[in-house]
Scaffold this active site. Structure first.
Site, PDB file in Angstrom:
ATOM      1  N   ARG C  87       0.808  -1.210  -0.023  1.00  0.00           N
ATOM      2  CA  ARG C  87      -0.017  -0.040  -0.036  1.00  0.00           C
ATOM      3  C   ARG C  87       0.758   1.221  -0.084  1.00  0.00           C
ATOM      4  O   ARG C  87       0.404   2.248  -0.477  1.00  0.00           O
ATOM      5  CB  ARG C  87      -1.190   0.115   1.235  1.00  0.00           C
ATOM      6  CG  ARG C  87      -2.094  -0.965   1.245  1.00  0.00           C
ATOM      7  CD  ARG C  87      -2.854  -1.366  -0.052  1.00  0.00           C
ATOM      8  NE  ARG C  87      -3.696  -2.196  -0.219  1.00  0.00           N
ATOM      9  CZ  ARG C  87      -3.675  -3.356  -0.633  1.00  0.00           C
ATOM     10  NH1 ARG C  87      -2.619  -3.911  -0.940  1.00  0.00           N
ATOM     11  NH2 ARG C  87      -4.474  -4.277  -0.586  1.00  0.00           N
ATOM     12  N   GLU C  90       1.753   1.923  -3.546  1.00  0.00           N
ATOM     13  CA  GLU C  90       0.822   2.243  -4.031  1.00  0.00           C
ATOM     14  C   GLU C  90       0.531   3.653  -3.961  1.00  0.00           C
ATOM     15  O   GLU C  90       0.153   4.437  -4.885  1.00  0.00           O
ATOM     16  CB  GLU C  90      -0.507   1.514  -3.984  1.00  0.00           C
ATOM     17  CG  GLU C  90      -1.860   2.109  -4.517  1.00  0.00           C
ATOM     18  CD  GLU C  90      -2.937   0.951  -4.268  1.00  0.00           C
ATOM     19  OE1 GLU C  90      -2.905  -0.277  -4.408  1.00  0.00           O
ATOM     20  OE2 GLU C  90      -3.805   1.341  -3.921  1.00  0.00           O
ATOM     21  N   SER C 113      13.715  15.100   2.868  1.00  0.00           N
ATOM     22  CA  SER C 113      14.886  14.117   3.149  1.00  0.00           C
ATOM     23  C   SER C 113      14.269  13.023   3.779  1.00  0.00           C
ATOM     24  O   SER C 113      13.063  13.015   4.565  1.00  0.00           O
ATOM     25  CB  SER C 113      15.764  14.850   4.253  1.00  0.00           C
ATOM     26  OG  SER C 113      16.828  13.938   4.606  1.00  0.00           O
TER      27      SER C 113
END
Lengths: 146, 146, 146, 146, 146, 146, 146, 146, 146, 146
Positions: C87, C90, C113
């Site tokens: 996920r 995604e 960063s």
């Protein structure tokens, strides 16, 4: 790699005006590698820098605006096939672990920044064959703990 | 990346003897990055260098022979996940084309050798944060025509 | 992904002692995600932190030394198959460009960063179903010009 | 990544009208990241939202319809080369397993939804350098047994 | 794909005891596919379920604990070579877009959950050749707007 | 994924005529998923079916011929990034081995055909959230011995 | 490709007993290619066939059971490097589209089954150099409409 | 796979003239699969063959010249997604090692040529369902020693 | 690349006996590259050659049998990282198309065989730096028409 | 591989003028393979060479300038599908390690340069079938130590 239309336009103008990257360095007061990165749309210029560059190359001023934008960066192919660029991939493959060990020993856990970073290319004349000198300087960023 | 058994042995010995790569540089008269490359089996030592290294680390002398062999080089993963090593991949992705343009302009068609090549890692002290300086020097190899 | 032997040992000890990551957070004074990163060998502890962790888990103190080393980081598979981890891949695929646009608009050209970086996982209780809250905070690093 | 023609049109209009994503947030009553996702065709708007957006940007109203459709989502390259977007890939590589462990410990077996999900980008001012704060909130979805 | 040691042990015990997945379904009160997923370490059982399963298969009770943990899920190879498993990849390749269109038309923008999800495998007897019936039922998750 | 020109034309016509896939199902006497597969050029229609479809959508009858041809099938990207389509990839990754085991136990060595195959998508209304039901039915093909 | 232990054992026994695949064909009454597929764990034997094979090779009878199981099939590397096996990949790359066109013209939309399928390898003696004849016969499976 | 313009032109002409590959086989005196390979630009024709083909299809004679050139061959995608073509990939994955073993046993170390090679596609009528017969014949090439 | 156990054994024996590949060439009457290919299990020897090699290296005679078998050939990594081996990949990338054009012009449509093939490595002494000469000779195989 | 427009133009001109690469070799005084590499934009010509080539092919002189530039080199697909080009990939896969061993034994640790490099293609007439002879000569580059 298909270079973007703006890159091709600027490179063509640069060739027609017989300007080297070194000439542009003098005009802009920025390093030639950084200027090449702007032209290849890997770095973004300030408005002033963009205007100077567009004027020096004598191209349509509308290009200046595009040069100030933050580009989507990167070359593309996962392993580059161009021999010159591949050598930098090979250096990473062969010397990656040794460099990692030496940097950690000197600095602790962290990385060399590729953002707060400069890169110079110099020609070292040498009777046995000239040498390409590439000097990278990146801020050491220690891992933050929390 | 699973480091080979000899690498692990030498790194453990180095840690136990509290020797830095810089210490080994003084003992062998070779740069610390190159020594690290020998230990990671990315470079091959002469018999004399191998014996010195093995003696300095106080490990079984049979390891010396292996250090003189030409290793199968490379890190392995196509795109490295380690952040320190990845930054060198990113530099190639972002600055590959600009470097290529500048080198061709200064030297003509050809490449920077990754074989007739040296690489130094230095610490630049800086009040705003120390910097990692990586200096690469490779012989320019012009494309031969035939 | 084969977790390293030290990770398995520490996780087994943690389970046997019925300590949660939250318990370790109290003992070490460090965030539970960072502690989990140390155990999974994605982050390095100071000697003191390593000793505390090894003591809390009641494992062989020789493990402490290993926890202070800078590990070779990363999960491995290019696209993770585990649904929970996927996920996050995604989210990067779907929201990568929108986040890039918003960050550039707010901060200019540069990045967040991932080194000067913290990550917290919180449980938000909600009658319609509890929510996972992930808070990332990374220093903005503007691209250096040179 | 070639952005679709509608995205380019809306981004150009937004620039010409000097509207920030934050301005659009006020006009639409939706978060700026979500609006950017609609523009990049990663999210779909209601007819009302689409009409408002098209009106605010002063573009051809025919675009509104397209914004209500369910797009084919995703960025494309398996491992993104753009440094800003890559950092999110790196966070998944480095902190994926620690996050997984902490979430399972807090919530049980399941995942953080990337659909019933919100994402905010905030600027944290900090004298040592401003920070990017990314807050993700996804419903915890426990694995169903059957 | 190397199945983990616990999987091999449970499958061997199941064969020796001549128990089918259907038999285990009756013993545990859970669907046979879900039980197979637990054995292949793709799903996690409750303590009670794990104990029942371990008792039914008559293996060392220490295995029960491992079955309650949240496994790192997934098969591994990006495109599976096993013909039976590949057909599900092919269905996704061939019918992915048509399914997407039909689901969006019936439900709006969102997805079928693979977490709040059940999957049954049934045998349909048919004189022209028996048929495999696979019934998937996943909660529709609409994209949240924010 | 760039949908072919014929697909875009038919989808646009369908939207303009405000016909759902369900409406087309009634007109053609074929399942809506199969009709969507014809439109996405993943399945081929008979001449009669193609004529009916072209008439229903009121597009140039020349398109009918193309719909009767056997297309080169498949979606393209090895791992799809669209979240809805990816979930079917994830189901294969997570439940591939369990399904394989259960099918072999019920049917012997062989596969579920993806050619002598039907696929239905249904909406299950549910107060806790509607569910997507996907029913696949494929002929079992036992491995032939010779 | 690491062949499984059972494969190595059976191949060693076959060599020690100086039995060719052709000899096994006579003993089992099955084609030599299919028998090789059983030995390489790409096909499953009946109990009777497995017993005959194990007896003919004079190996431990416990191997018979394993030969009756439905194996996880496939060679592994995405593009095989072995020249003999690669040629079949090349045939697919070069003649894939022509074969597809001819099959569709002769049979309509559908495929040649790789399950209801036989494959023979024959030696054609030829003064200009013997030829390998590979005869594949697969049931034509027309796409089902629904 | 985008077929080249010449391929599309010839296929369209062939359809308009209602010529089957079998008809072309009679006209050219070459096998239909080979003719399809010429049309898909995977094989090169002699001038005479090219002229006959162009005349039979009644297209611009300028196409004849292009058909005599040695094309850059291959389909493209590493693993084809089209189900008909994929089955040949699957046959290589599943039967690659068994075929290799049988060929080596019958012929010694070497390969079946894919160049000195013919491939026929035949229709085997069968009351239980017609079968696709693919007959490959390639010269055995023994490894040369030197 | 993990070399097989037999390769390591033979290479160790060769080193201990201080035999070069050139020495083995004299003993076996075969080229040193071919002998290296046998040792790396990329080529198969006759019984007589295998016995000679095993005797020359003074290793257990059981190894001789294994050397006569047809190995599964190939190096493994898709793009090799070792710089020496990579250069051959680069030559294919850079000069592949030019070589293809020249061979087709000289020979017609067909290939250079890599099976009926020899490869020599010679040292050319040169005051400007010795040169590696690699001579490949492969039978031209014209495409068969049928 | 889509050849660039300039390549197509030059190849068309060469065909129209019925010039072979061998003819161009005589005109330019450069090897035919190198000339083909210039035409395929894998090598760069001097102004004089470019002018001669453009004149010989009788194309627009503006092309000459482009031929003097340092091109972005490489073929593209990671594993080439064209059978002629693939054989060179196969040679690297099969003979890569043997060549590496022999070169290291003859020359020490280093590589054969692919830059200070020439490649000739010759036709060896042979009653048993003509042979393609490819002669590569690259400077040996020893690894520099530092």
């Amino acid at each position: 790699m298909q270079v973007p239309e703006i890159t091709q336009t600027l490179l063509d103008a640069k060739k027609n005006k017989k300007l080297s990257f070194g000439d542009l360095e003098k005009i802009l007061g920025r390093d030639e590698v950084w200027i090449a990165a702007v032209i290849y749309r890997q770095a973004s210029a300030s408005e002033e820098e963009a205007n100077k560059l567009v004027a020096a190359l004598d191209v349509n001023p509308v290009y200046a605006k595009e040069l100030t934008e933050s580009p989507l960066k990167g070359l593309g192919p996962v392993v580059p096939t161009d021999p010159l660029i591949y050598r930098f991939y090979e250096i990473m493959q062969v010397y990656g672990m040794p460099i990692k060990s030496v940097i950690h020993e000197k600095f602790g856990d962290g990385i060399m920044s590729a953002i707060d970073f400069t890169l110079d290319v110099e020609k070292e004349e040498d009777p046995k064959g000239d040498r390409v000198k590439v000097i990278m300087s990146g801020k050491f960023l220690p891992y933050k703990k929390w």
